[in-house]
Write a protein that holds these residues in place. Sequence first.
Motif, PDB file in Angstrom:
ATOM      1  N   UNK A 271      -7.115   2.437  -1.569  1.00  0.00           N
ATOM      2  CA  UNK A 271      -6.009   1.966  -2.407  1.00  0.00           C
ATOM      3  C   UNK A 271      -6.409   0.634  -3.051  1.00  0.00           C
ATOM      4  N   UNK A 272      -6.313   0.573  -4.357  1.00  0.00           N
ATOM      5  CA  UNK A 272      -6.522  -0.668  -5.097  1.00  0.00           C
ATOM      6  C   UNK A 272      -5.175  -1.098  -5.665  1.00  0.00           C
ATOM      7  N   UNK A 273      -4.707  -2.269  -5.234  1.00  0.00           N
ATOM      8  CA  UNK A 273      -3.324  -2.652  -5.550  1.00  0.00           C
ATOM      9  C   UNK A 273      -3.221  -4.183  -5.609  1.00  0.00           C
ATOM     10  N   UNK A 274      -2.360  -4.673  -6.494  1.00  0.00           N
ATOM     11  CA  UNK A 274      -2.019  -6.093  -6.561  1.00  0.00           C
ATOM     12  C   UNK A 274      -0.516  -6.234  -6.348  1.00  0.00           C
ATOM     13  N   UNK A 275      -0.143  -7.251  -5.578  1.00  0.00           N
ATOM     14  CA  UNK A 275       1.265  -7.429  -5.224  1.00  0.00           C
ATOM     15  C   UNK A 275       1.724  -8.856  -5.526  1.00  0.00           C
ATOM     16  N   UNK A 276       3.031  -8.986  -5.808  1.00  0.00           N
ATOM     17  CA  UNK A 276       3.659 -10.300  -6.035  1.00  0.00           C
ATOM     18  C   UNK A 276       4.551 -10.606  -4.841  1.00  0.00           C
ATOM     19  N   UNK A 277       4.164 -11.534  -3.978  1.00  0.00           N
ATOM     20  CA  UNK A 277       4.973 -11.824  -2.786  1.00  0.00           C
ATOM     21  C   UNK A 277       6.335 -12.387  -3.151  1.00  0.00           C
ATOM     22  N   UNK A 278       7.344 -12.127  -2.267  1.00  0.00           N
ATOM     23  CA  UNK A 278       8.687 -12.624  -2.508  1.00  0.00           C
ATOM     24  C   UNK A 278       8.750 -14.149  -2.384  1.00  0.00           C
ATOM     25  N   UNK A 279       7.909 -14.691  -1.508  1.00  0.00           N
ATOM     26  CA  UNK A 279       7.971 -16.136  -1.303  1.00  0.00           C
ATOM     27  C   UNK A 279       7.113 -16.904  -2.304  1.00  0.00           C
ATOM     28  N   UNK A 280       6.363 -16.199  -3.173  1.00  0.00           N
ATOM     29  CA  UNK A 280       5.532 -16.864  -4.192  1.00  0.00           C
ATOM     30  C   UNK A 280       5.673 -16.135  -5.520  1.00  0.00           C
ATOM     31  N   UNK A 281       6.823 -16.285  -6.194  1.00  0.00           N
ATOM     32  CA  UNK A 281       7.012 -15.588  -7.482  1.00  0.00           C
ATOM     33  C   UNK A 281       5.979 -16.024  -8.507  1.00  0.00           C
ATOM     34  N   UNK A 282       5.479 -15.027  -9.256  1.00  0.00           N
ATOM     35  CA  UNK A 282       4.495 -15.297 -10.293  1.00  0.00           C
ATOM     36  C   UNK A 282       3.075 -15.395  -9.781  1.00  0.00           C
ATOM     37  N   UNK A 283       2.888 -15.348  -8.484  1.00  0.00           N
ATOM     38  CA  UNK A 283       1.530 -15.433  -7.919  1.00  0.00           C
ATOM     39  C   UNK A 283       1.127 -14.052  -7.397  1.00  0.00           C
ATOM     40  N   UNK A 284       0.125 -13.466  -8.007  1.00  0.00           N
ATOM     41  CA  UNK A 284      -0.330 -12.113  -7.623  1.00  0.00           C
ATOM     42  C   UNK A 284      -1.495 -12.220  -6.649  1.00  0.00           C
ATOM     43  N   UNK A 285      -1.438 -11.378  -5.632  1.00  0.00           N
ATOM     44  CA  UNK A 285      -2.498 -11.375  -4.606  1.00  0.00           C
ATOM     45  C   UNK A 285      -3.063  -9.963  -4.485  1.00  0.00           C
ATOM     46  N   UNK A 286      -4.295  -9.920  -4.009  1.00  0.00           N
ATOM     47  CA  UNK A 286      -4.923  -8.613  -3.776  1.00  0.00           C
ATOM     48  C   UNK A 286      -4.284  -7.923  -2.569  1.00  0.00           C
ATOM     49  N   UNK A 287      -4.062  -6.619  -2.718  1.00  0.00           N
ATOM     50  CA  UNK A 287      -3.473  -5.825  -1.625  1.00  0.00           C
ATOM     51  C   UNK A 287      -4.268  -4.521  -1.456  1.00  0.00           C
ATOM     52  N   UNK A 288      -5.606  -4.637  -1.512  1.00  0.00           N
ATOM     53  CA  UNK A 288      -6.475  -3.461  -1.439  1.00  0.00           C
ATOM     54  C   UNK A 288      -6.587  -2.987   0.003  1.00  0.00           C
ATOM     55  N   UNK A 289      -6.692  -1.652   0.161  1.00  0.00           N
ATOM     56  CA  UNK A 289      -6.788  -1.055   1.496  1.00  0.00           C
ATOM     57  C   UNK A 289      -7.802   0.084   1.481  1.00  0.00           C
ATOM     58  N   UNK A 290      -8.453   0.285   2.591  1.00  0.00           N
ATOM     59  CA  UNK A 290      -9.382   1.404   2.768  1.00  0.00           C
ATOM     60  C   UNK A 290      -9.397   1.805   4.228  1.00  0.00           C
ATOM     61  N   UNK A 291      -9.473   3.112   4.477  1.00  0.00           N
ATOM     62  CA  UNK A 291      -9.502   3.600   5.864  1.00  0.00           C
ATOM     63  C   UNK A 291     -10.255   4.924   5.917  1.00  0.00           C
ATOM     64  N   UNK A 292     -10.851   5.174   7.050  1.00  0.00           N
ATOM     65  CA  UNK A 292     -11.511   6.442   7.314  1.00  0.00           C
ATOM     66  C   UNK A 292     -10.999   6.956   8.654  1.00  0.00           C
ATOM     67  N   UNK A 293     -10.553   8.206   8.666  1.00  0.00           N
ATOM     68  CA  UNK A 293      -9.944   8.771   9.871  1.00  0.00           C
ATOM     69  C   UNK A 293     -10.691  10.029  10.284  1.00  0.00           C
ATOM     70  N   UNK A 294     -10.788  10.227  11.567  1.00  0.00           N
ATOM     71  CA  UNK A 294     -11.431  11.412  12.160  1.00  0.00           C
ATOM     72  C   UNK A 294     -10.407  12.085  13.054  1.00  0.00           C
ATOM     73  N   UNK A 295     -10.120  13.358  12.753  1.00  0.00           N
ATOM     74  CA  UNK A 295      -9.132  14.116  13.530  1.00  0.00           C
ATOM     75  C   UNK A 295      -9.776  15.381  14.084  1.00  0.00           C
ATOM     76  N   UNK A 296      -9.384  15.738  15.285  1.00  0.00           N
ATOM     77  CA  UNK A 296      -9.921  16.940  15.932  1.00  0.00           C
ATOM     78  C   UNK A 296      -8.850  17.547  16.813  1.00  0.00           C
ATOM     79  N   UNK A 297      -8.637  18.853  16.635  1.00  0.00           N
ATOM     80  CA  UNK A 297      -7.682  19.552  17.489  1.00  0.00           C
ATOM     81  C   UNK A 297      -8.262  19.654  18.897  1.00  0.00           C
ATOM     82  N   UNK A 298      -7.502  19.207  19.884  1.00  0.00           N
ATOM     83  CA  UNK A 298      -7.971  19.224  21.270  1.00  0.00           C
ATOM     84  C   UNK A 298      -7.509  20.472  22.012  1.00  0.00           C
ATOM     85  N   UNK A 299      -6.268  20.860  21.791  1.00  0.00           N
ATOM     86  CA  UNK A 299      -5.753  22.030  22.495  1.00  0.00           C
ATOM     87  C   UNK A 299      -4.557  22.564  21.724  1.00  0.00           C
TER      88      UNK A 299
END
Length: 390
Positions: free
Chosen positions: A78-106
């Motif tokens: 996810x590539x995203x920029x956000x404007x915090x409520x406590x800092x109006x007009x100030x944009x900050x980076x809000x990028x996220x990345x994740x890798x997940x591994x799932x396996x059925x056990x039973x």
Amino acid sequence: MMIRKVTILSILLNLQLTTVSAEPQPLPQPLTLEQALSYAGEANSPELAAIYSREMALNAESGLIEASDSTQVTLDGQIEWAEPLNSPGEWVDNHKASISIRKSLYDFGRIEGNHTLNRVEQDALRNELISARWQRREQIMTRFFNVLLADRTADRNEEEMAGAFIQFDRIGERQKLGQASDLEVLQKESHYQQVFLKRNRGIAQQRLARSQLAIALNRAGDLPENLTTPELPTLEFVLPEYELILNKVLSENRALYAMNRKIDAAQQEISVISKGSLPSISGEIVLADTTRPTGTSDRWRVGVKLSMPLYDGGSNRALLSKGRASIHKLQADRDALRADLERMVLSEWLRLQELRQQAKAALIELDYRELYLDNSRAEYELEFKTDLGN
């Protein structure tokens, strides 16, 4: 390993489709019975093509079952920029990345049940394919001998027409000499016209029989002109008892066996559906990173997930009822097929006995016809000489 299986399956499917779409080769001339029967297993015939398509679908379904039991790896970004409520007009980076591994056990036997169901369905389909090939062989053999019979009938009609024409021509010559009346001439001419019409019908039957053989060989429009008469086995053999033949047919008939396997598959499907209300357990490992960490952000997550269906609105019960109805339908079809086999075996057994008697009678008739032909030739030569003398 899974990628390799999918690749091999894709290659096999492409080869199968290439074979089905290939342009058929013209029929050999003359065509023998062995050559005609070799076309019974062609994959591009309509009867077999439908079965091969179902086989490809089952193979693909088998791959899906294996995939559902394999390890699943997912990458989310996810590539995203956000404007915090406590800092109006100030944009900050809000990028996220994740890798997940799932396996059925039973899963309480769901995957294994689906594997068993797929194997039973493939076994039923293989026997259905064998039955379809034998049915095509029987159809081709019947059409092949229909052509030979039509040719023999046409030859007989030609000889009969030639004889009728000679009689009509001779009675016309005798009328010129005052030895035959107009009634006798019209009688011979009427007989000749009837035989001539019969001869034309025989020629049409030759064309129709060849067209039906070409269609059975999946070569519509490529009519086989010349057929080689096969060496037929002698009819002097001991015909087994009806009960012995019936027991062998019921125990070895591929179509009946395939129907029983379809019933087994339907029962196995009910077993799989009944496990739909059972829970499933899976494991998950997640590695995540973000440009805006918070107190609730996690870098690693490792856990076990339990999924338990509580209420499905009655869909599982409805599927079970539908599966049981399918079993009753298959059992009725199986019983109908068994009854048809019993009637067919008895009918063919009685017909074979009748044909053997007809064959003996035909041999006696053939001896009589040969003697009658010799006698007719002698009378014709004697009458022809008498006409010349007159």
